[in-house]
Every structure is written in C-alpha cells, then in structure tokens.
Enzyme design. Structure first.
Site, mmCIF file in Angstrom:
data_model
loop_
_atom_site.group_PDB
_atom_site.id
_atom_site.type_symbol
_atom_site.label_atom_id
_atom_site.label_comp_id
_atom_site.label_asym_id
_atom_site.label_seq_id
_atom_site.Cartn_x
_atom_site.Cartn_y
_atom_site.Cartn_z
ATOM 1 C CE1 TYR A 43 -3.033 -3.024 0.428
ATOM 2 C CE2 TYR A 43 -3.656 -2.198 2.585
ATOM 3 C CZ TYR A 43 -3.795 -3.124 1.569
ATOM 4 O OH TYR A 43 -4.714 -4.141 1.692
ATOM 5 C CG HIS A 103 -0.726 -8.571 0.586
ATOM 6 N ND1 HIS A 103 -0.421 -7.250 0.440
ATOM 7 C CD2 HIS A 103 -2.062 -8.661 0.397
ATOM 8 C CE1 HIS A 103 -1.518 -6.558 0.184
ATOM 9 N NE2 HIS A 103 -2.533 -7.389 0.144
#
Length: 270
Positions: A43, A103
């Site tokens: 992110y 992730h």
C-alpha cells in the site's frame, strides 16, 4: 486491551494514490472509536499509518495493528522474507504488530521459503499473530501443514456480491478469523435493490446493512475503507445493527456475483 481480540470493524487503508492522506484518516478513525487498523507493504502508506498511531489520542496498546508483506516480487530465499518483515516494522515505527499476513500466494510465492520466516517472526515477538491473505482452500491447507504458529486470520475479498461460503466455512472449521476486505465492493453493493430494501426497513445506510450482514457470520470481521468522518462513524455504527432472519434471507438471495479485485492478480481461477 482490544489487542487480545480482533475488533469486528476495522479500517482498511488501501488506495492507489495520495498515500499521505492516511495519516489524517487513520488519526480521525482512531479518535472516533476505531481500534483495528489494517495496512500493507504494497500500500506504500505504512509510514503514514505509523505517524497517525503516534499522534492520535489513543494508547498504542489499545489498537489492533495489522500489516502484510508481499513475496511474489522477491526471490524465495531465507533472507528476503525477514527483510520484508523488518521493513514493515521499520516503516510503521513499531517493534511488533498484532497481526502479520502473507499478502499474496502468487508469482514465485513458495510456502517452504516464506512461512518459516513468519514462524520465526512470531517466536521473536515481531508479530503477536500470523495470518494469510488471498489464499485458496488448498493453499490454506498447505500452509496449515507448514506453519508452527497458530493461524489467526485469513483475509480476502467478501461482500454480499461475493459471499465466499467455502472460505468462511474453512475458517470456521479450523477456528481462525476471516477478515473481509472490500466489504462494500467498492460501492457496488450500495445500489443493489435487496440491500436498499433492508436499509429502508432499519433506517440504515446500505453500507451499514452490508457490514451487518458480514458480521452476522461467525468468525467474520470487516475492514471497510472510508475517508470522511461521517462515513467512518456510519461504518463503525454498523456493529449495532441487528438484521433479522428475513433480512439475511433477502440478502442471501442476491444472485449477482462480482469480484472487485482483478481475478488475474492471484490464484483466482476457482
């Protein structure tokens, strides 16, 4: 301390632009009552999330902080994964996180290279819990065979247009939490007639109905995104919305199916 459990509504912080906004948004969220903040290496906003944690009028011990490392763009070698984990902690400005996720099991992800490093981070106190994100049921089973640390949570896209029955059942059967990201399908659920009908019955917003539907599932938490104080407060208030059996049946009857995340970004051929 809430870090002993996972708050049912948290703040998702993914965005493709203006990463710096999350400094103010996270601080506002914490000040209006959020105690679960979710971020990730990819992110590119961990530094701003960390700054918000330090500037908000909330004790760090009262915030459940999770992040994710991504390993499809690094060699599957022992040194690369610990370096990625340490990078997350450094950017956040913390010595430990409450939950650390793998992730994506995509690209050159190798469970034998990645998961032992998560076990070591758990043993070293760099994370209090280990999680996985965007795994298929088969990959979850494979990970459970390799991990020594208990699996605390699996995070994947879930909303009324993508119910994820198989993944939720897997979480319930194996006693770990399921964390729903994109729980509003990037706003797509707001215009669904069945959702709107339930919202009208309860004098609630369609977003609140969608979140309450998620929380009606055992073991499920949600991390909606929001930027304005009004929407942050509305999403958090969904915890108090109680749907009845007719509401749940109507939402479950929605036959439209839609995935927000690109199905080519990971093992989504199922």
């Amino acid at each position: 301390m809430v870090r002993n459990s996972l708050p049912s509504i948290g703040l998702g912080t993914y965005s493709e632009d203006d990463r710096e906004q999350w400094r103010d948004t996270v601080e506002t969220a914490l000040n209006v009552g959020y105690r679960h903040v979710d971020t990730a290496q990819v992110y590119e906003n961990e530094r701003y999330v960390g700054e918000a944690l330090r500037s908000a009028s909330v004790d760090r011990e009262d915030v459940f902080l999770s992040t994710k490392t991504v390993h499809h763009d690094v060699p599957p070698e022992p040194a690369a994964v610990p370096d990625a984990i340490d990078g997350c902690l450094e950017r956040l400005g913390v010595e430990t996180v409450d939950l650390l996720y793998v992730h994506w099991p995509s690209g050159i992800y190798d469970h034998e290279a990645v998961l032992p490093a998560y076990d070591e981070a758990y043993r070293a106190g760099k994370t209090r819990r280990v999680g996985l994100s965007n795994f298929t049921p088969d990959l979850l089973d494979e990970a459970l065979e390799v991990l020594d640390a208990p699996l605390f949570a699996h995070q994947a896209e879930m909303h009324p247009l993508l119910p994820q029955e198989e993944l939720v059942a897997h979480a319930q059967d194996h006693d770990y939490r399921f964390v729903a990201y994109s729980p509003l399908a990037n706003g797509e659920v707001l215009d669904v007639p069945e959702i709107q009908r339930v919202a009208e019955r309860h004098d609630a917003t369609p977003a609140q109905v969608s979140l309450a539907w998620l929380l009606d599932h055992d073991n499920v938490a949600a991390i909606p995104k929001a930027s304005s104080r009004e929407h942050l407060e509305q999403n958090l208030a969904a915890r108090a919305l109680e749907l009845d059996d007719d509401d749940i049946e109507l939402i479950d009857s929605i036959d439209r199916r839609q995935r927000v995340i690109d199905p080519d970004h990971g093992p989504w051929n199922w």
